[in-house]
Design an enzyme around this catalytic site. Structure first.
Site, PDB file in Angstrom:
ATOM      1  CG  ASP A   1      -5.144   8.975   6.353  1.00 35.56           C
ATOM      2  OD1 ASP A   1      -4.344   9.677   6.977  1.00 35.56           O
ATOM      3  OD2 ASP A   1      -6.262   9.382   5.995  1.00 35.56           O
TER       4      ASP A   1
ATOM      5  CE  LYS B   1      -1.069  11.668   5.719  1.00 35.64           C
ATOM      6  NZ  LYS B   1      -2.277  12.275   5.153  1.00 35.64           N
TER       7      LYS B   1
ATOM      8  CD  GLU C   1      -2.842   1.445   0.472  1.00 42.54           C
ATOM      9  OE1 GLU C   1      -2.477   1.538  -0.703  1.00 42.54           O
ATOM     10  OE2 GLU C   1      -4.007   1.632   0.845  1.00 42.54           O
TER      11      GLU C   1
ATOM     12  NE  ARG D   1      -2.807   8.137  -9.099  1.00 43.28           N
ATOM     13  CZ  ARG D   1      -3.446   7.845  -7.963  1.00 43.28           C
ATOM     14  NH1 ARG D   1      -2.763   7.425  -6.926  1.00 43.28           N
ATOM     15  NH2 ARG D   1      -4.745   7.977  -7.860  1.00 43.28           N
TER      16      ARG D   1
ATOM     17  CG  ASP E   1      -4.201  10.834  -6.136  1.00 46.21           C
ATOM     18  OD1 ASP E   1      -4.108  10.014  -5.207  1.00 46.21           O
ATOM     19  OD2 ASP E   1      -5.283  11.368  -6.460  1.00 46.21           O
TER      20      ASP E   1
HETATM   21  P1  XMP Z   1      -7.145   4.822   5.011  1.00 43.41           P
HETATM   22  O1  XMP Z   1      -7.661   6.076   5.662  1.00 43.41           O
HETATM   23  O2  XMP Z   1      -8.224   3.856   4.743  1.00 43.41           O
HETATM   24  O3  XMP Z   1      -6.729   5.323   3.615  1.00 43.41           O
HETATM   25  O4  XMP Z   1      -5.977   4.247   5.755  1.00 43.41           O
HETATM   26  C1  XMP Z   1      -5.608   5.108   2.959  1.00 43.41           C
HETATM   27  C2  XMP Z   1      -5.773   5.768   1.620  1.00 43.41           C
HETATM   28  O5  XMP Z   1      -6.051   7.160   1.777  1.00 43.41           O
HETATM   29  C3  XMP Z   1      -5.373   7.902   0.813  1.00 43.41           C
HETATM   30  N1  XMP Z   1      -4.519   8.895   1.484  1.00 43.41           N
HETATM   31  C4  XMP Z   1      -3.719   9.762   0.883  1.00 43.41           C
HETATM   32  N2  XMP Z   1      -3.470   9.970  -0.422  1.00 43.41           N
HETATM   33  N3  XMP Z   1      -1.960  11.693   0.142  1.00 43.41           N
HETATM   34  C5  XMP Z   1      -2.587  10.940  -0.780  1.00 43.41           C
HETATM   35  O6  XMP Z   1      -2.338  11.141  -1.941  1.00 43.41           O
HETATM   36  C6  XMP Z   1      -2.153  11.548   1.473  1.00 43.41           C
HETATM   37  O7  XMP Z   1      -1.552  12.260   2.282  1.00 43.41           O
HETATM   38  C7  XMP Z   1      -3.088  10.526   1.857  1.00 43.41           C
HETATM   39  N4  XMP Z   1      -3.531  10.089   3.063  1.00 43.41           N
HETATM   40  C8  XMP Z   1      -4.397   9.095   2.785  1.00 43.41           C
HETATM   41  C9  XMP Z   1      -4.564   6.924   0.010  1.00 43.41           C
HETATM   42  O8  XMP Z   1      -5.259   6.662  -1.174  1.00 43.41           O
HETATM   43  C10 XMP Z   1      -4.503   5.673   0.842  1.00 43.41           C
HETATM   44  O9  XMP Z   1      -4.476   4.519   0.059  1.00 43.41           O
HETATM   45 MG    MG Z   2      -4.746   4.475  -2.059  1.00 47.95          MG
END
Ligand code: XMP
Ligand code: MG
Length: 173
Positions: free
Chosen positions: A100, A128, A96, A162, A156
């Site tokens: 987040d 994060k 991945e 990207r 992105d």
């Molecule tokens: P979750 O919240 O489910 O999501 O852990 C993960 C997805 O959220 C997107 N994401 C980001 N994409 N910059 C991005 O371009 C960021 O800072 C960011 N934070 C979360 C990403 O698609 C990831 O797969």
């Molecule tokens: Mg993603």
């Protein structure tokens, strides 16, 4: 553009860390039949670099899942593109771009567990941890980063950037 991109991780830093992760994975999966599954589209650059550095006869596949809707952690993910290779009885590594809230990966993990994967681990370029709403830990983590919106190396902003060969923070002007 009403924003600029400030470098957070240089190309050299990212490439060096990916090589380290690849060697760790190589050691852990030595003698096993590993299936590496990249989550589209964010994982493409990371996954491509990562698997090149592994001296293992890996299988690769991809999945695309839509972001969850709503705010609860019980929502179900929508699988837009599924794997071609069955995960049943396989050692699976999910790749991945970033963890987040942790929701996407918790759903994907559950889905692949239910399908009978023998083992399941997660490799993410970025993490994060301060944003987590569900418990989710990467088994192989490139970098922990602060709560900033980042782009590049597969990530992105509105589908752009990207292709940047480094990771940058989006800074509004
Ligand atoms: P979750 O919240 O489910 O999501 O852990 C993960 C997805 O959220 C997107 N994401 C980001 N994409 N910059 C991005 O371009 C960021 O800072 C960011 N934070 C979360 C990403 O698609 C990831 O797969
Ligand atoms: Mg993603």
């Amino acid at each position: 553009m009403d924003y600029t991109i400030k470098t957070l991780l240089t190309r050299e830093e990212v490439e060096k860390r990916i090589k380290e992760l690849a060697k760790e994975i190589e050691k852990d999966y030595c003698g096993k039949d590993l299936l590496v599954i990249g989550l589209l589209k964010g994982s493409i650059m990371f996954m491509s670099d990562l698997i090149k550095e592994m001296d293992l006869p890996v299988m690769i596949d991809f999945m695309s899942v839509s972001s969850y809707s709503g705010t609860t952690s019980t929502g179900v993910i929508n699988v837009l593109k599924d794997t071609d290779i069955s995960v049943k009885d396989k050692d699976v590594l999910i790749v991945e771009d970033i963890i987040d809230t942790g929701l996407t990966l918790s759903h994907v993990k559950k889905l692949l567990e239910d399908r009978g994967a023998k083992s399941l681990k997660i490799c993410t370029l970025l993490d994060k941890p301060s944003r987590r709403t569900v418990e989710m830990k990467g088994d192989y983590v490139g970098f922990e980063i602060p709560d900033e919106f980042v782009v590049g190396y597969g990530l992105d902003y509105d589908q752009h950037h990207r292709n940047l060969p480094y990771v940058g923070i989006v800074v509004k002007k």
